[in-house]
Design a protein around this motif. Structure first.
Motif: not given
Length: 94
Positions: A1-24
């Motif tokens: 996996m390319s470096s950019n793809s991995q960075r996007y994966l990490v970024l989007i995963s953390k956004i979903i994680f924090f959004y889930s916490i915020f929603y709860v």
């Protein structure tokens, strides 16, 4: 996996994680301010699961695209139907 793809994966995963916490947290605060308890708890369950899974992923520093895809779908569907489902759940448990 390319470096950019991995960075996007990490970024989007953390956004979903924090959004889930915020929603709860927002649903819990809504309940404490007098909103319907059962519908709010039911609608926050999938987000609680995503927050737990996301927390494990962040702790292990291993991310997966399935989490991102499922999270995007969950967030989109729940946000689109939230008002309708809230009323239906309230009427069902009334």
């Amino acid at each position: 996996m390319s470096s950019n793809s991995q960075r996007y994966l990490v970024l989007i995963s953390k956004i979903i994680f924090f959004y889930s916490i915020f929603y709860v947290i927002m649903k819990i605060l809504a309940i404490l301010q007098g909103a319907w308890m059962i519908p709010n708890l039911i609608l926050s369950i999938p987000y609680l699961v995503f927050a737990i899974v996301g927390g494990i992923m962040v702790k292990r520093n291993s991310y997966h695209w399935a989490y991102v895809i499922a999270g995007a779908i969950l967030i989109s569907v729940v946000r689109y139907y939230e008002k309708e489902w809230m009323i239906q759940l309230h009427e069902y448990f009334l």
